[in-house]
Design a protein around this motif. Structure first.
Motif, PDB file in Angstrom:
ATOM      1  N   HIS A 160       3.700   2.103   2.631  1.00  0.00           N
ATOM      2  CA  HIS A 160       3.182   2.976   1.579  1.00  0.00           C
ATOM      3  C   HIS A 160       4.328   3.456   0.690  1.00  0.00           C
ATOM      4  CE1 HIS A 160       4.586   6.584   3.792  1.00  0.00           C
ATOM      5  NE2 HIS A 160       4.175   5.941   4.866  1.00  0.00           N
ATOM      6  N   LYS A 164       0.544   4.698  -2.966  1.00  0.00           N
ATOM      7  CA  LYS A 164      -0.254   3.511  -2.669  1.00  0.00           C
ATOM      8  C   LYS A 164       0.024   3.047  -1.235  1.00  0.00           C
ATOM      9  CE  LYS A 164      -1.938   2.914  -6.884  1.00  0.00           C
ATOM     10  NZ  LYS A 164      -3.378   2.964  -7.196  1.00  0.00           N
ATOM     11  N   VAL A 165      -1.010   2.501  -0.602  1.00  0.00           N
ATOM     12  CA  VAL A 165      -0.887   2.048   0.785  1.00  0.00           C
ATOM     13  C   VAL A 165      -1.352   0.599   0.888  1.00  0.00           C
ATOM     14  CG1 VAL A 165      -1.581   2.437   3.179  1.00  0.00           C
ATOM     15  CG2 VAL A 165      -1.316   4.391   1.635  1.00  0.00           C
TER      16      VAL A 165
END
Length: 292
Positions: A160, A164-165
């Motif tokens: 991440h 965002k992951v």
């Protein structure tokens, strides 16, 4: 000084003229986070008469991580997985207690030239997962999170970053980014993990003003953000994560215990890894055996 260590790597022929640039493991550094193997291949034209296929071979104790900038590779493994690896996708194969796989030219490209360019990494597995069941996970390019950070394009391949992951499954804290810098732009990389390194894929960079030549891996000092700058459009790979400690490495095997490598060698020689469906070839053990 933002850079703890600069690694130049060395060229290695994997057979048939298929050359790679190997950055990890190095004499001065085995790993960055969980990543203990880093090969950069291409950009290289693949002609119909070339034979750069990698025949079935075994792995234990690691995960292979394949990422293409250009080209295609066809993956088969002893689980029965079949997958064409294409640019922008992440292919994570967990070897665990043992898997065999091949990497070949896709049949659709058999009679035409094309260019292959990409990175193959190995991630060590935490000791408690070294003998986990093997698996293969394909994450297509469209599923990889992408964003713009101060005018710079960033793809969060694993882990991440910047809110965002990635959907890619991992066994420990892992970071892998693909960053595209425009000429004359800078990118501030925060301390995303306990260990981080920056790889200059195609053009020279500076990291907090320190020079990084093309195809150098800059291992960063932990705990601080850095400014990455390039005067020309440049591609940058960022790798890292939490360290997992020293591993024994021999041929295609990684383990925290030497005895595991000896057993894996015996198992491959005796045919106990399982066959890759549709394959009759295999890579034999090196003549010089590992000893515990």
């Amino acid at each position: 000084m933002a850079i703890e260590l600069l690694l130049n790597g060395h060229d290695k022929d994997l057979g048939g003229g298929f050359a790679v640039r190997r950055l990890l493991p190095a004499a001065k550094r085995q790993a960055v986070g969980p990543f203990l193997f880093f090969d950069h291949f291409g950009p290289a034209e693949q002609r119909p008469e070339d034979n750069h296929d990698v025949r079935p071979h075994p792995h234990i104790g690691l995960a292979t991580v394949t990422y293409l900038f250009e080209g295609a590779i066809f993956h088969r493994d002893s689980l029965g997985s079949e997958q064409e690896i294409q640019p922008g996708a992440i292919n994570w194969m967990t070897a665990g207690r043992g898997i065999a796989h091949s990497e070949r030219r896709p049949a659709r490209l058999a009679q035409q030239p094309y260019v292959n360019h990409g990175l193959q990494l190995w991630a060590a597995l935490p000791e408690e997962h070294e003998r986990t069941e093997p698996s293969f996970e394909h994450t297509p390019a469209a599923s990889i999170p992408a964003l713009e950070v101060d005018g710079v394009q960033v793809r969060v391949l694993i882990g991440h970053a910047f809110g965002k992951v990635s959907p890619v499954t991992t066994f420990s804290e892992t970071v892998y980014l693909d960053v595209a810098l425009k000429g004359g732009t800078s990118f501030v990389l925060p301390p995303l993990a306990p260990e981080l390194a920056v790889y200059a894929v195609d053009h020279a960079l500076t990291v907090d003003g320190e020079a990084v030549a093309p195809r150098q891996l800059a291992v960063l000092r932990p705990g601080a953000g850095v400014a990455i700058h390039s005067t020309a459009p440049a591609r940058v790979a960022v790798i890292g994560g939490a360290p997992l400690g020293h591993r024994h490495m021999w041929w295609n095997f990684v383990a925290s215990r030497k005895e595991s490598i000896v057993q894996a060698a015996d198992d491959w020689e005796a045919g106990r890894f399982g066959r890759v469906p549709g394959e009759s070839e295999f890579i034999p053990l090196p003549e010089r055996r590992f000893t515990a």
